[in-house]
Design a protein around this motif. Structure first.
Motif, short mmCIF file in Angstrom:
data_model
loop_
_atom_site.label_atom_id
_atom_site.label_comp_id
_atom_site.label_asym_id
_atom_site.label_seq_id
_atom_site.Cartn_x
_atom_site.Cartn_y
_atom_site.Cartn_z
N GLY A 55 0.80 -1.21 0.00
CA GLY A 55 0.00 0.00 0.00
C GLY A 55 0.83 1.26 0.00
O GLY A 55 1.98 1.28 0.44
N SER A 56 0.23 2.32 -0.51
CA SER A 56 0.88 3.62 -0.61
C SER A 56 1.44 4.05 0.75
O SER A 56 0.75 3.97 1.77
N GLY A 57 2.69 4.47 0.77
CA GLY A 57 3.34 4.91 1.99
C GLY A 57 4.14 3.83 2.69
O GLY A 57 4.93 4.12 3.58
N ALA A 58 3.96 2.57 2.31
CA ALA A 58 4.72 1.49 2.95
C ALA A 58 6.22 1.69 2.77
O ALA A 58 7.00 1.43 3.68
N GLY A 59 6.61 2.17 1.61
CA GLY A 59 8.03 2.38 1.33
C GLY A 59 8.67 3.43 2.21
O GLY A 59 9.90 3.46 2.36
N GLU A 60 7.86 4.30 2.82
CA GLU A 60 8.38 5.32 3.73
C GLU A 60 8.70 4.74 5.10
O GLU A 60 9.21 5.44 5.98
N ARG A 61 8.42 3.47 5.29
CA ARG A 61 8.63 2.81 6.58
C ARG A 61 9.72 1.74 6.49
O ARG A 61 9.80 0.84 7.31
N VAL A 62 10.55 1.87 5.45
CA VAL A 62 11.59 0.89 5.16
C VAL A 62 12.94 1.61 5.03
O VAL A 62 13.00 2.72 4.51
N ARG A 63 14.00 0.95 5.48
CA ARG A 63 15.36 1.48 5.34
C ARG A 63 16.27 0.40 4.78
O ARG A 63 16.15 -0.76 5.16
N LEU A 64 17.17 0.80 3.90
CA LEU A 64 18.24 -0.08 3.45
C LEU A 64 19.42 0.09 4.39
O LEU A 64 19.70 1.20 4.85
N ARG A 65 20.12 -1.00 4.66
CA ARG A 65 21.40 -0.94 5.36
C ARG A 65 22.47 -1.28 4.34
O ARG A 65 22.35 -2.27 3.61
N CYS A 66 23.50 -0.46 4.27
CA CYS A 66 24.57 -0.65 3.29
C CYS A 66 25.91 -0.47 3.96
O CYS A 66 26.01 0.14 5.03
N ARG A 67 26.95 -0.99 3.30
CA ARG A 67 28.31 -0.72 3.73
C ARG A 67 29.24 -0.81 2.54
O ARG A 67 28.91 -1.45 1.53
N ALA A 68 30.38 -0.19 2.67
CA ALA A 68 31.37 -0.21 1.59
C ALA A 68 32.12 -1.54 1.62
O ALA A 68 32.59 -1.98 2.66
N VAL A 69 32.20 -2.15 0.45
CA VAL A 69 32.94 -3.40 0.28
C VAL A 69 33.74 -3.27 -1.01
O VAL A 69 33.17 -3.10 -2.09
N ASP A 70 35.06 -3.32 -0.87
CA ASP A 70 35.95 -3.19 -2.03
C ASP A 70 35.60 -1.98 -2.89
O ASP A 70 35.56 -2.05 -4.12
N GLY A 71 35.33 -0.86 -2.24
CA GLY A 71 35.07 0.38 -2.95
C GLY A 71 33.67 0.53 -3.52
O GLY A 71 33.38 1.50 -4.21
N ARG A 72 32.79 -0.42 -3.25
CA ARG A 72 31.40 -0.34 -3.73
C ARG A 72 30.45 -0.34 -2.55
O ARG A 72 30.73 -0.95 -1.52
N THR A 73 29.32 0.32 -2.72
CA THR A 73 28.29 0.31 -1.69
C THR A 73 27.42 -0.92 -1.92
O THR A 73 26.86 -1.11 -3.00
#
Length: 114
Positions: A55-73
């Motif tokens: 449903g509309s707005g669901a994406g506003e309640r989500v976060r990606l977790r990232c980290r740098a690995v060999d110069g790439r995110t």
């Protein structure tokens, strides 16, 4: 779902976690991640997949977790805000607070299969 706010037994907690994972994987979100494995994805595209699935707005309640690995995110995880550990996933996501992802884009690693 964070174990500290879930009052059930360990078996109930992990069973519910697996049920929620199955729901996400069986939705437009799972299809999105499967289709884009090995590619760089944006938080905007991930949010759109959540909106389509839950449903509309669901994406506003989500976060990606990232980290740098060999110069790439690289995307290392996904946090989905939930208002409650009970009920259906759509309702629980929609009832959660809006959040902001600190990761705007990252590489989705391809799944490894045996």
């Amino acid at each position: 779902m964070n174990g500290t706010c879930h009052a059930a037994t360990a078996e109930d907690y992990y069973g519910r976690s697996l049920d929620l994972l199955d729901t996400v994987n069986g939705s437009a979100v799972g299809a999105f991640f499967e289709a884009h494995a090995g590619e760089t994805v944006t938080m905007t595209a991930v949010a759109a997949a959540f909106d389509a699935a839950f449903g509309s707005g669901a994406g506003e309640r989500v976060r990606l977790r990232c980290r740098a690995v060999d110069g790439r995110t690289v995307v290392t995880g996904l946090t989905i805000g939930l208002a409650s550990a009970e009920g259906d996933l759509r309702t629980s996501i929609q009832g959660a607070a809006v959040t902001k992802s600190e990761c705007a884009a990252g590489l989705l690693a391809s799944a490894v299969s045996d």
